[in-house]
Design an enzyme around this catalytic site. Structure first.
Site, PDB file in Angstrom:
ATOM      1  N   LYS A 112       0.827  -1.215   0.000  1.00 43.74           N
ATOM      2  CA  LYS A 112       0.000   0.000   0.000  1.00 43.74           C
ATOM      3  C   LYS A 112       0.854   1.256   0.000  1.00 43.74           C
ATOM      4  CE  LYS A 112      -4.519  -1.486   1.445  1.00 43.74           C
ATOM      5  NZ  LYS A 112      -5.724  -1.248   2.216  1.00 43.74           N
ATOM      6  N   LYS A 193      -4.643 -10.153  -5.664  1.00 44.29           N
ATOM      7  CA  LYS A 193      -5.896 -10.388  -4.944  1.00 44.29           C
ATOM      8  C   LYS A 193      -6.916  -9.311  -5.316  1.00 44.29           C
ATOM      9  CE  LYS A 193      -6.369  -7.917  -0.580  1.00 44.29           C
ATOM     10  NZ  LYS A 193      -7.741  -7.437  -0.675  1.00 44.29           N
ATOM     11  N   LYS A 196     -10.628  -3.675  -2.930  1.00 43.69           N
ATOM     12  CA  LYS A 196     -11.479  -2.502  -3.096  1.00 43.69           C
ATOM     13  C   LYS A 196     -10.671  -1.339  -3.628  1.00 43.69           C
ATOM     14  CE  LYS A 196     -13.572  -3.104   1.198  1.00 43.69           C
ATOM     15  NZ  LYS A 196     -12.590  -2.440   2.034  1.00 43.69           N
TER      16      LYS A 196
END
Ligand code: ATP
Ligand code: MG
Length: 329
Positions: A112, A193, A196
């Site tokens: 991230k 994966k 969102k």
């Protein structure tokens, strides 16, 4: 007394079938066997910038989806994390016992933070807040998708470290992964994966996507250069489609093999698209009914806080007293 289950979802982006199969569907299945608490973790959401108006709307949307998917608010507590200040309090106390090196090792932090221009400290602290979410309620079981396994291991390490420094305080939480659907991959890229936060219209199937959109997205899903299903040589794209079907249908491996072996990819995609569209339809219908009455949702979120606050306060008091912080009693 029943054992306690705790889990959460961030109110960011659009909830997708990975969240449903990895988390929500299993919460619904096990909720009555436990004292169940399900959180809308808005403090986690702000570890990356969220537009305030959107975040506000997403919190309500998520509460609606929890109930529409089958979480029973009469039995299970649905809680907005920031409405229970002890989450943040305990998080700070745990931050102080967490070696920073443990946090730099987290793969989610690495992934991230790569996507950010400036990395907020919160993104690094995220797993400590998650440990606090769990330990605050002395949860025994945490049902999550496979991507959260590393964070849960860390939560146990933090609990253990605290217990060894200050005396037995926290229950060790166990990870509970679903047998099928623990890691749903992106339809556009089966090496990643489903997330969102990922962009790209063909990446994820949203729980609120209309049936025709769902079917179309599946028809475009990445497969491999084989023409038809061969379980021995199939690539990750085909394996992902089969995985999604199996998780929704609860078919056995044998049923899956008998039905899909040799099926051409066009038919496979059609059947998986149908299965997903028809499984989500009743959830979408309930969602419309639930969100038609905003006061109903507010009542449930208020009730959730009232139910869990005494547990949260008593853990924070215990932790304060163990650490030598000032307590009233
Ligand atoms: P973000 O990209 O913002 O992190 P996310 O899709 O990872 O969003 P979270 O709110 O972080 O969603 O996770 C909620 C729950 O859904 C967690 O239990 C997580 O393990 C599970 N989950 C998330 N993605 C998947 C997936 N692709 N397959 C199975 N479970 C998943
Ligand atoms: Mg995530």
């Amino acid at each position: 007394m029943k054992a306690r289950v705790l889990s959460g979802v961030q109110p960011t982006g659009n909830l997708h079938i990975g969240n449903y199969l990895g988390a929500l569907k299993n919460w619904v299945k096990i909720q009555y066997d436990y004292d169940s608490i399900f959180c809308i973790v808005d403090l986690h959401a702000i570890t990356v910038y969220q537009k305030p108006e959107e975040l506000r709307a997403k919190i309500r949307e998520l509460a609606g989806i929890f109930i529409a998917a089958g979480i029973d608010p009469k039995h299970s507590s649905i809680v907005v994390q920031s409405s229970v200040p002890p989450h943040a309090e305990l998080s700070w106390m745990l931050t102080c016992v967490t070696p920073i090196g443990w946090l730099y090792r987290m793969t989610q932090f690495k992934a991230k933070s790569e996507a950010q221009d400036t990395i907020g400290d919160g993104l690094l602290q995220y797993p400590v807040l998650m440990a606090a979410d769990i330990l605050l309620y002395q949860a025994n079981i945490v049902p999550v998708g496979d991507d959260q396994s590393q964070h849960l291991e860390l939560a146990r390490d933090i609990a253990q470290r605290f217990n060894s420094l200050y005396g037995e305080t926290f229950v060790m939480p166990a990870t509970k992964l679903p047998t099928v659907g623990a890691r749903v991959m992106g339809l556009d890229d089966p090496e990643k994966k489903m997330s969102k936060s990922a962009t790209g219209s063909g990446h994820a199937i949203g729980l609120l996507d209309p049936p025709n959109v769902i079917r179309k997205k599946f028809m475009k899903a990445t497969t491999d250069s084989n023409p038809a299903v061969d379980l021995a040589t199939m690539g990750p794209g085909v394996a992902n489609l089969l995985n999604i079907f199996q998780a929704l249908s609860d078919w056995t491996d044998e049923q899956m093999r008998a039905h899909f072996s040799g099926m051409r990819y066009g038919d496979l995609k059609k059947q998986v698209g149908e299965m997903v569209a028809s499984s989500l339809e009743p959830i979408q219908q309930r969602y419309q009914e639930i969100t038609a009455d905003p006061a109903y949702l507010d009542g449930i979120l208020r009730e959730g806080v009232e139910r869990v606050m005494p547990i949260a306060n008593s853990t924070v008091e215990l932790v304060k007293s163990r650490m030598g912080l000032y307590t009233r009693s």
